[in-house]
Design a protein around this motif. Structure first.
Motif, PDB file in Angstrom:
ATOM      1  N   GLN A  37       0.970  -1.066  -0.065  1.00  0.00           N
ATOM      2  CA  GLN A  37      -0.299   0.177  -0.207  1.00  0.00           C
ATOM      3  C   GLN A  37       1.002   1.452   0.307  1.00  0.00           C
ATOM      4  N   VAL A  38       2.198   1.031   0.529  1.00  0.00           N
ATOM      5  CA  VAL A  38       3.090   2.409   0.758  1.00  0.00           C
ATOM      6  C   VAL A  38       3.527   2.401  -0.686  1.00  0.00           C
ATOM      7  N   ARG A  39       3.272   3.824  -0.861  1.00  0.00           N
ATOM      8  CA  ARG A  39       3.451   4.713  -2.517  1.00  0.00           C
ATOM      9  C   ARG A  39       4.666   5.688  -1.912  1.00  0.00           C
ATOM     10  N   GLY A  40       5.110   6.128  -0.850  1.00  0.00           N
ATOM     11  CA  GLY A  40       6.091   7.685  -0.483  1.00  0.00           C
ATOM     12  C   GLY A  40       6.476   7.457   1.093  1.00  0.00           C
ATOM     13  N   VAL A  41       7.171   7.661   1.585  1.00  0.00           N
ATOM     14  CA  VAL A  41       7.279   8.041   2.780  1.00  0.00           C
ATOM     15  C   VAL A  41       8.328   9.812   2.732  1.00  0.00           C
ATOM     16  N   GLN A  42       7.315  10.589   3.649  1.00  0.00           N
ATOM     17  CA  GLN A  42       8.046  11.801   3.542  1.00  0.00           C
ATOM     18  C   GLN A  42       7.786  11.820   5.156  1.00  0.00           C
ATOM     19  N   ILE A  43       9.188  12.861   5.585  1.00  0.00           N
ATOM     20  CA  ILE A  43       9.018  13.418   6.709  1.00  0.00           C
ATOM     21  C   ILE A  43       9.047  15.238   7.012  1.00  0.00           C
ATOM     22  N   LYS A  44       8.180  15.410   7.601  1.00  0.00           N
ATOM     23  CA  LYS A  44       7.040  16.482   7.566  1.00  0.00           C
ATOM     24  C   LYS A  44       7.377  17.337   8.685  1.00  0.00           C
ATOM     25  N   ARG A  45       7.589  18.329   8.632  1.00  0.00           N
ATOM     26  CA  ARG A  45       8.288  19.825  10.210  1.00  0.00           C
ATOM     27  C   ARG A  45       6.484  20.453  10.415  1.00  0.00           C
ATOM     28  N   ASP A  46       6.506  20.764  11.739  1.00  0.00           N
ATOM     29  CA  ASP A  46       5.649  21.533  12.381  1.00  0.00           C
ATOM     30  C   ASP A  46       5.658  22.703  11.747  1.00  0.00           C
ATOM     31  N   PHE A  47       4.740  22.740  10.810  1.00  0.00           N
ATOM     32  CA  PHE A  47       4.676  24.107   9.716  1.00  0.00           C
ATOM     33  C   PHE A  47       4.423  25.174  10.500  1.00  0.00           C
ATOM     34  N   TYR A  48       3.654  25.224  11.453  1.00  0.00           N
ATOM     35  CA  TYR A  48       3.351  26.350  12.429  1.00  0.00           C
ATOM     36  C   TYR A  48       4.340  27.626  13.132  1.00  0.00           C
ATOM     37  N   LEU A  49       5.127  26.712  13.656  1.00  0.00           N
ATOM     38  CA  LEU A  49       6.811  26.917  14.213  1.00  0.00           C
ATOM     39  C   LEU A  49       7.155  27.565  13.644  1.00  0.00           C
ATOM     40  N   LEU A  50       7.361  26.895  12.482  1.00  0.00           N
ATOM     41  CA  LEU A  50       8.509  27.525  10.617  1.00  0.00           C
ATOM     42  C   LEU A  50       7.730  28.879  10.425  1.00  0.00           C
ATOM     43  N   PHE A  51       6.485  29.006  10.210  1.00  0.00           N
ATOM     44  CA  PHE A  51       5.866  30.042   9.934  1.00  0.00           C
ATOM     45  C   PHE A  51       5.932  31.179  10.907  1.00  0.00           C
ATOM     46  N   PHE A  52       5.590  30.686  11.690  1.00  0.00           N
ATOM     47  CA  PHE A  52       5.692  31.996  12.079  1.00  0.00           C
ATOM     48  C   PHE A  52       7.745  32.758  12.964  1.00  0.00           C
ATOM     49  N   ALA A  53       7.558  31.583  12.827  1.00  0.00           N
ATOM     50  CA  ALA A  53       9.875  31.832  12.707  1.00  0.00           C
ATOM     51  C   ALA A  53      10.381  32.792  12.169  1.00  0.00           C
ATOM     52  N   TYR A  54       9.824  32.537  10.521  1.00  0.00           N
ATOM     53  CA  TYR A  54      11.031  32.215   9.527  1.00  0.00           C
ATOM     54  C   TYR A  54       9.593  33.877   8.526  1.00  0.00           C
ATOM     55  N   VAL A  55       7.925  34.122   9.170  1.00  0.00           N
ATOM     56  CA  VAL A  55       7.928  34.791   7.874  1.00  0.00           C
ATOM     57  C   VAL A  55       6.953  35.883   8.944  1.00  0.00           C
ATOM     58  N   VAL A  56       6.205  35.546  10.626  1.00  0.00           N
ATOM     59  CA  VAL A  56       5.663  36.856  10.800  1.00  0.00           C
ATOM     60  C   VAL A  56       6.103  37.265  11.969  1.00  0.00           C
ATOM     61  N   ALA A  57       7.463  37.271  12.862  1.00  0.00           N
ATOM     62  CA  ALA A  57       8.329  37.517  13.510  1.00  0.00           C
ATOM     63  C   ALA A  57       8.854  38.660  13.183  1.00  0.00           C
ATOM     64  N   PRO A  58      10.037  37.912  12.108  1.00  0.00           N
ATOM     65  CA  PRO A  58      10.746  39.366  10.868  1.00  0.00           C
ATOM     66  C   PRO A  58       9.911  40.344  10.452  1.00  0.00           C
ATOM     67  N   LEU A  59       8.794  39.945  10.293  1.00  0.00           N
ATOM     68  CA  LEU A  59       8.372  40.834   9.485  1.00  0.00           C
ATOM     69  C   LEU A  59       7.358  41.694  10.613  1.00  0.00           C
ATOM     70  N   GLN A  60       6.550  41.120  11.433  1.00  0.00           N
ATOM     71  CA  GLN A  60       6.524  41.766  12.751  1.00  0.00           C
ATOM     72  C   GLN A  60       7.860  42.935  13.075  1.00  0.00           C
ATOM     73  N   LEU A  61       8.924  42.604  13.187  1.00  0.00           N
ATOM     74  CA  LEU A  61      10.102  42.865  14.217  1.00  0.00           C
ATOM     75  C   LEU A  61      10.440  44.317  12.773  1.00  0.00           C
ATOM     76  N   LEU A  62      10.150  44.258  11.570  1.00  0.00           N
ATOM     77  CA  LEU A  62      10.061  45.973  11.099  1.00  0.00           C
ATOM     78  C   LEU A  62       9.026  46.393  10.550  1.00  0.00           C
ATOM     79  N   PHE A  63       8.207  45.806  11.115  1.00  0.00           N
ATOM     80  CA  PHE A  63       6.776  47.105  10.980  1.00  0.00           C
ATOM     81  C   PHE A  63       7.393  47.051  12.667  1.00  0.00           C
TER      82      PHE A  63
END
Length: 131
Positions: A37-63
């Protein structure tokens, strides 16, 4: 081979010759996936933690820096600068969560959660060796 994650995940993954047996969190029922049944294997990170650290926080600091430059540094801006700067620094000390995801045709199945990337890569490599 059996992999067991400590708290807070409490997940168990057993790799057998016929397929995978796993359970997540506090489930007491093991689920099975056959290797056919297996078609592939992936490793996923916690998306929201990365989104806040790399997008939201720098934009807030600049603003906030932009506002404090044109309006003057007043205490609400100073507090927000300290908060978002502290969040960026603390991000490097927050453990990331990694999830081993099995692709079963059109379905995705989360099989194992861990805080160690090395363990997730080891599991992925072992599953792919059985395919």
């Amino acid at each position: 081979m059996q992999y067991t994650a400590k708290k807070p995940f409490n997940s168990v993954l057993i790799i057998q010759h016929s397929g995978l047996r796993y359970r997540l969190q506090e489930d007491h029922v093991f689920k099975e996936i056959r290797y056919t049944q297996v078609r592939g294997v992936q490793i996923k990170r916690d998306f929201y933690l990365l989104f806040f650290a790399y997008v939201v926080a720098p934009l807030q600091l600049l603003f906030i820096a932009y506002l404090s430059f044109y309006e003057g540094l007043i205490w609400p801006y100073g507090i927000e600068l300290i908060f978002w700067g502290g969040y960026l620094i603390a991000h490097f000390f927050i453990p990331h969560n990694f999830t081993v995801v099995i692709n079963k045709g059109s379905l995705l199945s989360e099989v194992f959660k861990t805080a160690k990337l090395r363990q997730a890569k080891e599991i992925k490599k072992e599953i792919e060796s059985h395919l």
